[in-house]
Design an enzyme around this catalytic site. Structure first.
Site, short mmCIF file in Angstrom:
data_model
loop_
_atom_site.label_atom_id
_atom_site.label_comp_id
_atom_site.label_asym_id
_atom_site.label_seq_id
_atom_site.Cartn_x
_atom_site.Cartn_y
_atom_site.Cartn_z
N PRO A 13 -27.14 -1.56 -9.08
CA PRO A 13 -28.05 -0.22 -8.68
C PRO A 13 -29.18 -0.60 -7.81
O PRO A 13 -29.59 -0.09 -6.82
CB PRO A 13 -28.35 0.41 -9.97
CG PRO A 13 -27.30 -0.01 -10.96
CD PRO A 13 -26.80 -1.34 -10.45
N GLY A 56 -18.70 -3.62 -1.88
CA GLY A 56 -18.26 -3.77 -3.53
C GLY A 56 -19.00 -4.63 -4.26
O GLY A 56 -19.74 -5.53 -3.85
N GLY A 57 -19.29 -4.44 -5.74
CA GLY A 57 -19.82 -5.01 -6.66
C GLY A 57 -21.39 -4.82 -6.64
O GLY A 57 -22.08 -5.76 -6.95
N TYR A 116 0.82 -1.14 -0.03
CA TYR A 116 -0.04 -0.07 -0.02
C TYR A 116 0.91 1.22 0.22
O TYR A 116 1.72 1.54 1.16
CB TYR A 116 -0.81 0.02 1.09
CG TYR A 116 -2.02 -1.00 1.37
CD1 TYR A 116 -2.20 -1.85 0.17
CD2 TYR A 116 -2.74 -1.42 2.51
CE1 TYR A 116 -3.30 -3.08 0.14
CE2 TYR A 116 -3.57 -2.43 2.67
CZ TYR A 116 -3.79 -3.19 1.45
OH TYR A 116 -4.96 -4.00 1.71
#
Length: 284
Positions: A216, A212-213, A59
């Site tokens: 809508p 995440g993922g 990171y």
């Protein structure tokens, strides 16, 4: 913090921890815009009872570990820092596989130096067959390399990350691992069987990307339920994870003290069976 605890090997941690990925710059690359704010955030997290921090030397690279050291070293006795190895960053921030014995050895020593530690509490070996997603392939070589470093006294416990059920089964034959870190949330429950198996064996499961993922439609349902309960969608997603299984350890990341406090407050949020049933309809 009143939320319950779970074990990472011989370490007992609160189930709401902190993921340090967002302490780096955009794209988890380079320094943060405000280093002093990052230092203050880490100190606030520990002051609020966080004793499980997830990080990696890729990171930044090196950025988050150096910030953690500056903010918190010398570390409190109950603080468990979990890092991961298996990847490296290009000069443009791209992600590459770095799972040879030489690369893993270098990564462990980089983590030790940048965190200011003599021994790493937990090192997750990140399977990079799919680079940014899971894919089948043997993880024997990197796990064996990390096991050697554990035998040298540089690593206390081993974990695995970004792995398939087949790779978990393979890992069981090679090392004693204390955690699995994978993508998992309300909308993505593909690891249900693995999660339940690990729970039976007392092994921690550490989900990343709690929002995440989502499609809508899934996001809209989550937002509507959260609004009805007077919480944020992130708080609702985290609360669902806490209820899903007692071996789940959360590592939500943020660069905001306000969001940090909201995440920690999830330990006080009690979801009814009716709300859980409604949320479970979102599974993809």
């Amino acid at each position: 913090m009143t939320t319950s605890t779970f074990n990472l090997g011989d370490r007992t941690v609160n189930r709401i921890g902190y993921g340090a990925m967002q302490l780096a710059g955009p794209g988890v690359f380079g320094p943060p815009k405000d280093r002093d704010a990052a230092l203050a955030l880490l100190r606030e997290a520990v002051a609020c009872g966080v004793n499980h921090i997830d990080t990696s030397d890729f990171y930044g690279p090196h950025v988050t570990n150096q910030i953690i050291r500056e903010a918190l070293h010398p570390y409190k006795d109950d603080l468990t820092i979990v890092t991961k190895v298996g990847a490296r960053r290009g000069d443009d921030g791209a992600w590459f596989n770095a799972s040879s014995k030489a690369e893993l050895t270098q990564a462990v020593h980089d983590n030790l130096r940048n965190l200011g530690l003599d021994v790493l509490d937990v090192v997750n070996v990140r399977a990079m067959h799919g680079v940014m997603g899971t894919a089948e392939g043997s993880i024997e070589e990197p796990l064996s390399a990390i096991a050697e470093l554990q035998q040298q006294g540089l690593i206390r416990h081993i974990g695995i990350s970004n792995v398939t059920p087949t790779q978990v089964a393979e890992a069981r034959k090679i090392v004693r691992f204390v955690c699995v870190q994978n993508l998992y949330n309300i909308a993505h429950q593909h690891d249900n069987a693995m999660l339940d198996e690990l729970a039976r064996d007392g092994i921690a499961y550490v989900p990343f990307f709690p929002l995440g993922g989502f499609s809508p439609v899934q996001s809209a349902v989550l937002s509507n339920v959260a609004q009805r309960l007077g919480v944020t969608p992130m708080q609702l997603a985290l609360a669902w994870l806490l209820r899903r299984s007692p071996n789940i350890l959360l590592i939500p990341g943020t660069s905001s003290v306000t969001h940090l406090r909201e995440n920690i407050a999830v330990g006080e949020l009690d979801l009814s069976d009716e709300v859980l049933a409604e949320l479970n309809t979102l599974a993809g």
